[in-house]
Design a protein around this motif. Sequence first.
Motif, PDB file in Angstrom:
ATOM      1  N   UNK A 257       0.824  -1.213   0.000  1.00 53.86           N
ATOM      2  CA  UNK A 257       0.000   0.000   0.000  1.00 53.86           C
ATOM      3  C   UNK A 257       0.854   1.258   0.000  1.00 53.86           C
ATOM      4  N   UNK A 258       2.021   1.160   0.608  1.00 55.53           N
ATOM      5  CA  UNK A 258       2.911   2.320   0.668  1.00 55.53           C
ATOM      6  C   UNK A 258       4.308   1.850   1.023  1.00 55.53           C
ATOM      7  N   UNK A 354       4.497   8.500  10.039  1.00 57.34           N
ATOM      8  CA  UNK A 354       4.441   9.605   9.069  1.00 57.34           C
ATOM      9  C   UNK A 354       3.977   9.120   7.701  1.00 57.34           C
ATOM     10  N   UNK A 355       4.464   7.958   7.326  1.00 61.21           N
ATOM     11  CA  UNK A 355       4.086   7.403   6.021  1.00 61.21           C
ATOM     12  C   UNK A 355       2.579   7.160   5.964  1.00 61.21           C
ATOM     13  N   UNK A 356       2.040   6.660   7.059  1.00 64.10           N
ATOM     14  CA  UNK A 356       0.601   6.404   7.094  1.00 64.10           C
ATOM     15  C   UNK A 356      -0.189   7.716   7.073  1.00 64.10           C
ATOM     16  N   UNK A 357       0.299   8.711   7.793  1.00 68.18           N
ATOM     17  CA  UNK A 357      -0.396   9.997   7.793  1.00 68.18           C
ATOM     18  C   UNK A 357      -0.381  10.619   6.403  1.00 68.18           C
ATOM     19  N   UNK A 358       0.742  10.453   5.746  1.00 69.98           N
ATOM     20  CA  UNK A 358       0.866  10.999   4.396  1.00 69.98           C
ATOM     21  C   UNK A 358      -0.093  10.261   3.452  1.00 69.98           C
ATOM     22  N   UNK A 359      -0.152   8.958   3.616  1.00 68.31           N
ATOM     23  CA  UNK A 359      -1.071   8.180   2.778  1.00 68.31           C
ATOM     24  C   UNK A 359      -2.506   8.649   3.012  1.00 68.31           C
ATOM     25  N   UNK A 360      -2.827   8.938   4.262  1.00 67.12           N
ATOM     26  CA  UNK A 360      -4.190   9.357   4.594  1.00 67.12           C
ATOM     27  C   UNK A 360      -4.567  10.663   3.905  1.00 67.12           C
ATOM     28  N   UNK A 361      -3.605  11.569   3.743  1.00 63.33           N
ATOM     29  CA  UNK A 361      -3.935  12.826   3.072  1.00 63.33           C
ATOM     30  C   UNK A 361      -3.802  12.721   1.555  1.00 63.33           C
ATOM     31  N   UNK A 362      -2.806  11.942   1.096  1.00 64.76           N
ATOM     32  CA  UNK A 362      -2.548  11.890  -0.350  1.00 64.76           C
ATOM     33  C   UNK A 362      -3.497  10.980  -1.109  1.00 64.76           C
ATOM     34  N   UNK A 364      -6.865   8.962  -0.191  1.00 62.22           N
ATOM     35  CA  UNK A 364      -7.897   8.568   0.769  1.00 62.22           C
ATOM     36  C   UNK A 364      -8.377   7.139   0.521  1.00 62.22           C
ATOM     37  N   UNK A 365      -8.511   6.802  -0.734  1.00 59.64           N
ATOM     38  CA  UNK A 365      -9.022   5.475  -1.063  1.00 59.64           C
ATOM     39  C   UNK A 365      -8.086   4.384  -0.554  1.00 59.64           C
ATOM     40  N   UNK A 366      -6.794   4.590  -0.785  1.00 53.68           N
ATOM     41  CA  UNK A 366      -5.802   3.619  -0.317  1.00 53.68           C
ATOM     42  C   UNK A 366      -5.765   3.590   1.203  1.00 53.68           C
ATOM     43  N   UNK A 367      -5.896   4.770   1.797  1.00 53.89           N
ATOM     44  CA  UNK A 367      -5.847   4.794   3.253  1.00 53.89           C
ATOM     45  C   UNK A 367      -7.042   4.047   3.845  1.00 53.89           C
ATOM     46  N   UNK A 368      -8.201   4.218   3.234  1.00 53.49           N
ATOM     47  CA  UNK A 368      -9.372   3.485   3.721  1.00 53.49           C
ATOM     48  C   UNK A 368      -9.154   1.981   3.611  1.00 53.49           C
ATOM     49  N   UNK A 369      -8.467   1.577   2.566  1.00 48.58           N
ATOM     50  CA  UNK A 369      -8.132   0.164   2.400  1.00 48.58           C
ATOM     51  C   UNK A 369      -7.216  -0.269   3.554  1.00 48.58           C
ATOM     52  N   UNK A 370      -6.245   0.594   3.829  1.00 48.53           N
ATOM     53  CA  UNK A 370      -5.356   0.310   4.957  1.00 48.53           C
ATOM     54  C   UNK A 370      -6.164   0.174   6.241  1.00 48.53           C
ATOM     55  N   UNK A 371      -7.070   1.145   6.445  1.00 49.72           N
ATOM     56  CA  UNK A 371      -7.812   1.159   7.701  1.00 49.72           C
ATOM     57  C   UNK A 371      -8.665  -0.104   7.860  1.00 49.72           C
ATOM     58  N   UNK A 372      -9.300  -0.519   6.784  1.00 46.49           N
ATOM     59  CA  UNK A 372     -10.130  -1.712   6.862  1.00 46.49           C
ATOM     60  C   UNK A 372      -9.305  -2.933   7.251  1.00 46.49           C
TER      61      UNK A 372
END
Length: 624
Positions: A257-258, A354-362, A364-372
């Motif tokens: 994912x990142x 930091x990488x996760x926070x960056x993913x969350x802003x850059x 959103x779709x990927x971050x939601x995948x991460x979150x799930x």
Amino acid sequence: MSDMDTAPQKSQQIAFKAETRQLLNILIHSLYTEREIFLRELISNASDALTRMNFEILTNREVLDPDAELGIWIIPNEAEKTLTIRDTGIGMTAEEMEENLGTIAHSGAREFLAAAQQSGKQVNDLIGQFGVGFYSAFMVAEWIRVVSRSYRPDAQAASWYSTGSDTYTVEPAEKERRGSDVIIKLTDDAQEFLKEYRLREVIRKHSDFVPFPIYIGDQKEQVNRQTALWRQSPREVEQKDYDEFYQQMTLDFEPPLAHAHMAVDAPVQMYALLYIPSNPERGLLSIRREEGLKLYARKVLIQEYNKDLLPEYLQFVQGVVDSEDLPLNVSREAVQSTRVMQQLRKLVTGKVLDTLKKLATDDVEKYNKFWKAYDRFIKHGVAVELNEPEALYPLLRFRTTTHPDEWSSLDQGVERMPEWQKSIYYILGDDAQSVQYSPHLDLFRKHNVEVLMLTDPVDSFMLVRLNKYKDYPLENVATAKPDFPKEEKAEAEAESPSVPEEESKGLIERFKQQLGERISDVRMTDRLSDSPARLIDPEGAMNQEMQRVYRMLDRDFEVPKKVLEINPKHPIIVKLNALAADDPLSSVVIEQIFEDALLIEGLHPDPASMISRIQKLMEAALKS
Ligand code: ADP
């Protein structure tokens, strides 16, 4: 016992262990088309042997052939139809051969066998996924001979031979140089592996990042890239290289994912290449057998699975950490406690967040995948992180009553708040569906106040720590008493008829008599609108979050008795009050109100038992 007694003097037939026979049987008869992975497995074994050798050279006194180049040679022989995989690694004595090549050492092979026995026919697909190790070479072999000489100066060379049937032999052999030759007599349908272009192709595809040079035959030019990718400047590395490196390291078919690439000089020197896999379960698809990061000291692999560089809740991260400041000569156990390790851990952990926070802003779709996939890890982190749990708060996502289909951050919730709101509200429950009907939400719904829906068992643990975000305390709707805007409140009061003040005592008494020991108290409330009643905890009782935690930790934990709050404006309550106290319907209605409240709290032990009463109520309703 002297060496003379145990060392095999002449050729000796030894039976494979039963599970090895089973494995060989499956492999030899499989129709698996990607047989080329056998080369990956043997190169990987050679690389392991070289890594261990490298470590011995750096820490050990006496080894055979100290100056031999650490490398891997793939040698096709057209005339003999053999392919030899040669390395200058630690080698094996006769005893070690018996130990390592007669049984299943490879955990992947054992898992494969278990999966193959379960799934019957589809074994073909499983072979590549598990990486079955040395034995995979029998897919292309008429026979295999391993000639090896251990790095220990006084060890004798030995030879292991098998056709893949029930037995193998081990005997003394001649070999001057240190390391192992795995000689494969290729079957007629595997002659492709004598062709140089084919070997090149397979090596580039599966073994490009093996950290030792791989040569074909006596050519001087190495075939694999063998770059310590993490030591390159991030500017020189393309996305494709990062993905390939990850793929070869993990065999995970899904791209990560990142990733994060670090090059740091102070306070410690370090390089790191870190990945967030698309899925936290290593499962069938990964060749990583444990959690942990690969730890290098000055390019030498000193630990395959280091678990000290990240907190437990971030162990899903894959990757490599390499530092010039780690001592090489210290034992692997002692590495853990050094100051350098503490500093590395801080840097690596910070970078992952930091990488996760960056993913969350850059993205959103990927971050939601991460979150799930990873929500529990992060929530767990909030519950256990001692140093700075706040650093994790921006990573949290929630379903809320006003945005049930989105993942909202705490910041988004705060932004959407009306001005009068001073707290963040949440509701605890078993699932998002039933939580929405909760009477605790009556007024929140009416005033359109957003409430976080916390329905995961780990949420209660998380809340033990997460009780404030920025300036906003987190409050449970079951106990919160927000100052909803005044004028609306007055309006609502004016509208509906209500149980008169002076009659409420008598009504409360009727509830108390009927419910007796099952509740700790009954009282009127103005905190409900659509619901006739709700259950709350008595003053001073353990809060709902802790009750849930206790319930999870201890099966016998008894939920403390609740207070029943009734809504004097609800039509059911108003009509109940008008009913004569001795009307048989009165007790039936009170029972049903109580059990409805139990049900909505997830506390009803036997909901089906309500049916006969509900039928009575329907009968009564139809009569009039
Ligand atoms: P794994 O490599 O996963 O342990 P394998 O079945 O592939 O499982 O190999 C079994 C063992 O044989 C290895 O753990 C190692 O001890 C030994 N071995 C295999 N190949 C070599 C080699 N080229 N040099 C030294 N030891 C080897």
